[in-house]
Design an enzyme around this catalytic site. Structure first.
Site, mmCIF file in Angstrom:
data_model
loop_
_atom_site.group_PDB
_atom_site.id
_atom_site.type_symbol
_atom_site.label_atom_id
_atom_site.label_comp_id
_atom_site.label_asym_id
_atom_site.label_seq_id
_atom_site.Cartn_x
_atom_site.Cartn_y
_atom_site.Cartn_z
ATOM 1 C CD GLU A 190 -52.129 28.196 -8.110
ATOM 2 O OE1 GLU A 190 -51.769 29.290 -9.126
ATOM 3 O OE2 GLU A 190 -52.927 27.301 -8.595
ATOM 4 C CB CYS A 224 -46.729 35.421 -6.585
ATOM 5 S SG CYS A 224 -48.027 35.160 -5.979
HETATM 6 P P1 NAD Z 1 -39.859 27.958 -1.960
HETATM 7 O O1 NAD Z 1 -40.091 26.615 -3.230
HETATM 8 O O2 NAD Z 1 -38.211 27.901 -1.525
HETATM 9 O O3 NAD Z 1 -40.796 26.985 -0.729
HETATM 10 C C1 NAD Z 1 -41.952 27.755 -0.807
HETATM 11 C C2 NAD Z 1 -42.707 25.941 0.129
HETATM 12 O O4 NAD Z 1 -41.864 24.981 -0.622
HETATM 13 C C3 NAD Z 1 -42.421 26.219 1.323
HETATM 14 O O5 NAD Z 1 -43.428 25.563 2.049
HETATM 15 C C4 NAD Z 1 -40.837 25.562 1.709
HETATM 16 O O6 NAD Z 1 -40.889 24.870 2.358
HETATM 17 C C5 NAD Z 1 -41.591 24.525 0.379
HETATM 18 N N1 NAD Z 1 -40.466 23.659 0.032
HETATM 19 C C6 NAD Z 1 -39.072 23.218 0.179
HETATM 20 N N2 NAD Z 1 -37.870 22.844 -1.258
HETATM 21 C C7 NAD Z 1 -39.431 21.955 -1.270
HETATM 22 C C8 NAD Z 1 -38.791 20.683 -1.366
HETATM 23 N N3 NAD Z 1 -38.199 19.987 -2.165
HETATM 24 N N4 NAD Z 1 -40.313 19.920 -2.028
HETATM 25 C C9 NAD Z 1 -41.676 20.012 -0.700
HETATM 26 N N5 NAD Z 1 -41.461 20.998 -0.247
HETATM 27 C C10 NAD Z 1 -40.836 21.880 -0.533
HETATM 28 O O7 NAD Z 1 -40.449 28.675 -2.267
HETATM 29 P P2 NAD Z 1 -40.218 30.460 -1.670
HETATM 30 O O8 NAD Z 1 -39.143 31.029 -2.704
HETATM 31 O O9 NAD Z 1 -40.022 30.790 -0.198
HETATM 32 O O10 NAD Z 1 -41.316 31.251 -1.918
HETATM 33 C C11 NAD Z 1 -41.165 32.535 -2.809
HETATM 34 C C12 NAD Z 1 -41.685 31.728 -4.657
HETATM 35 O O11 NAD Z 1 -43.013 31.282 -4.098
HETATM 36 C C13 NAD Z 1 -41.838 33.308 -5.605
HETATM 37 O O12 NAD Z 1 -40.917 33.077 -6.243
HETATM 38 C C14 NAD Z 1 -43.378 33.635 -5.485
HETATM 39 O O13 NAD Z 1 -43.423 34.285 -6.154
HETATM 40 C C15 NAD Z 1 -43.737 32.194 -5.382
HETATM 41 N N6 NAD Z 1 -45.370 32.352 -5.320
HETATM 42 C C16 NAD Z 1 -45.442 32.032 -6.136
HETATM 43 C C17 NAD Z 1 -47.070 32.836 -5.345
HETATM 44 C C18 NAD Z 1 -48.810 32.567 -7.395
HETATM 45 O O14 NAD Z 1 -49.368 32.467 -6.159
HETATM 46 N N7 NAD Z 1 -48.123 32.359 -8.170
HETATM 47 C C19 NAD Z 1 -47.853 33.272 -4.898
HETATM 48 C C20 NAD Z 1 -46.803 33.257 -3.129
HETATM 49 C C21 NAD Z 1 -45.294 33.021 -3.650
#
Ligand code: NAD
Length: 454
Positions: A190, A224
């Site tokens: 997502e 999001c």
């Molecule tokens: P991110 O991808 O940086 O982090 C999200 C999660 O992934 C965190 O728990 C982080 O620690 C983990 N993570 C980071 N790098 C990783 C890796 N290499 N391997 C495994 N896990 C890892 O995202 P963010 O910037 O913190 O969150 C915001 C983003 O999330 C925005 O783009 C938003 O649109 C999206 N989002 C999408 C939804 C949806 O339902 N589509 C919902 C909420 C947020």
């Protein structure tokens, strides 16, 4: 494994306990994320809705189903759903309760254990929710939490999981998909969005303005499915913009742990830097700030004013990139066809919104927008909260779906069991293969003429 009814009772108790304990979790969500209390309450609402839906409907969705057998009358077939085993759930900081727990609920109800990794910035909300779940009867060993940097823990979570549910940025989603592909582990992703809202010529102006304020500035735009692109029909554009600016300038920013503020702060220094960079870049390249446009250190270290921009053009960073903050660009359009083309002119496809008094027209237009959810006369809440239907992204906004039957079946492996009676599906003893092939050819022709049987 515990009988399904027993599992469902745990989650129904959790539903009630969450509503009873909401004051405590609202404080915690606000403290961890910086959002306003009414936006924290959306997480309680969402969690309760999803919990009730799966506690009530999961048994039917997962029940063994009779399938049409290979040979009518001779083959009986059933489909069973088996839990995958361990589901790894990696969640972001923006909706720490919703994103931390609502994907775990169907995974647990389907009979899996969960290994959860919340964002390092917001682990306490999830820990609180798990504690509540354990108090409602969830066996402790079924939901484990590891807190730490995603880059370090990610590979271990993938190794340890039989399925991975990831919510976060598109860039990290690609990394997860790559690792999951290597391990042949299924995953649901997502991801981000650059969500459009279309205000058609016959829209209810007042309702559309109020919807835009909710859609653009909930959780300070760190949602999001929030709206970052607003397309307004030429005939309404100037009036709509004036009203939207007026409504936005009245929003009360603040961090109070009560219901007095309309918009909270951003969640981190990184978010503030991104939002500031996007707005400054657009302004430097000629965009006009209609309202907002700057940080508000007088209110707290991470506040940024709800911001409306016009004159945004390709080449400005925020024209196409997700800002994930309280910033929206407003554009005019001349025809509904053009509005659809503009809405679709993005690499993303998560959520969209259409405002019109002609809901049949809006629904038809909705099906032409490449987006996992489309809300008519609402910004995001109507489709998101219709949890009987699936939720997820087209294009770079993701793979797989949460909510609905898709949101629980993905945590299971489907198995077909077929029982053959009487004749085998092969030539009976003494019947030459050639004769058998003629029988089967005749049978296939007959079945083709009797669609009811198949
Ligand atoms: P991110 O991808 O940086 O982090 C999200 C999660 O992934 C965190 O728990 C982080 O620690 C983990 N993570 C980071 N790098 C990783 C890796 N290499 N391997 C495994 N896990 C890892 O995202 P963010 O910037 O913190 O969150 C915001 C983003 O999330 C925005 O783009 C938003 O649109 C999206 N989002 C999408 C939804 C949806 O339902 N589509 C919902 C909420 C947020």
């Amino acid at each position: 494994m515990r009988p399904f009814a027993e599992r469902a009772r745990i989650f129904l108790r959790f539903h009630d306990a969450l509503l009873d304990a909401q004051e405590e979790i609202l404080d915690l969500i606000q403290l961890e994320s910086g959002k306003a209390r009414k936006h924290a309450f959306e997480e309680v609402l969402d969690t309760a809705i999803v919990t009730r839906f799966y506690a009530v409907h999961a048994a039917d969705i997962l029940a063994p189903k009779a399938r049409k057998g290979a040979l009518p009358g001779l083959t009986q077939a059933w489909q069973y759903q088996h839990p995958k085993g361990v589901v790894g759930i990696i969640s972001p900081w923006n909706y720490p309760l919703s994103m931390g727990i609502t994907d775990a609920i169907p995974a647990l109800l389907a009979g899996n254990a969960v290994l959860a990794k919340p964002d390092l910035q917001t682990p306490f909300t999830l820990l609180w929710a798990i504690d509540l779940l354990i108090g409602c009867g969830l066996p402790e060993e079924l939901m484990l939490v590891v807190a730490g940097a995603g880059t370090e823990l990610g590979p271990f979570i993938l190794e340890a999981s039989d399925y991975v549910q990831f919510t976060g940025s598109t860039a990290t989603g690609r990394l997860i998909a790559r690792q999951a592909g290597q391990l042949l582990t299924g995953c649901s992703l997502e991801l981000g969005g650059k969500n459009p809202m279309l205000v058609l010529a016959d829209a209810d102006l007042e309702a559309a303005v109020a919807g835009a304020v909710r859609g653009c500035f909930s959780s300070a735009g760190q949602l999001c499915i929030s709206i970052e692109r607003l397309y307004v029909h030429d005939s309404l554009h100037d009036r709509f913009l004036a009203e939207l600016v007026r409504a936005t300038s009245r929003l009360k920013l603040g961090g109070a742990l009560d219901w007095s503020c309309d918009v909270g702060s951003l969640a981190s220094v990184k978010q503030l830097a991104t939002v500031t960079r996007h707005v400054d870049d657009a302004v430097a390249k000629g965009a006009r700030v209609e309202v907002g446009g700057k940080a508000r250190p007088d209110l707290g270290p991470l506040f940024f004013e709800p911001t409306i921009l016009t004159g945004v053009v390709p080449g400005m960073t925020l024209y196409a990139e997700e800002t994930f903050g309280p910033v929206v660009s407003v554009y005019p359009f001349a025809s509904n066809q053009q509005a659809i083309e503009l809405a679709n002119a993005t690499e993303y496809g998560l959520n969209a919104s259409i405002w019109s008094r002609d809901t049949d027209l809006a629904r038809r237009m909705a099906t032409r927008i490449q987006s996992g959810t489309v809300n008519v006369n609402e910004a995001y809440a109507a489709a998101w909260a219709s949890v009987d239907g699936p939720m997820g992204g087209f294009k770079n906004s993701g793979l797989g779906r949460r909510h609905g039957s898709e949101g629980i079946l993905k945590y299971t492996d489907a198995q077909t069991v077929a029982v053959q009676r009487g004749m085998a599906i092969a030539a009976p003893t003494g019947v030459p293969d050639e004769v058998f092939s003629r029988w089967m050819t005749g049978a296939l022709r007959a079945l083709r003429r009797m669609p009811g049987l198949r």
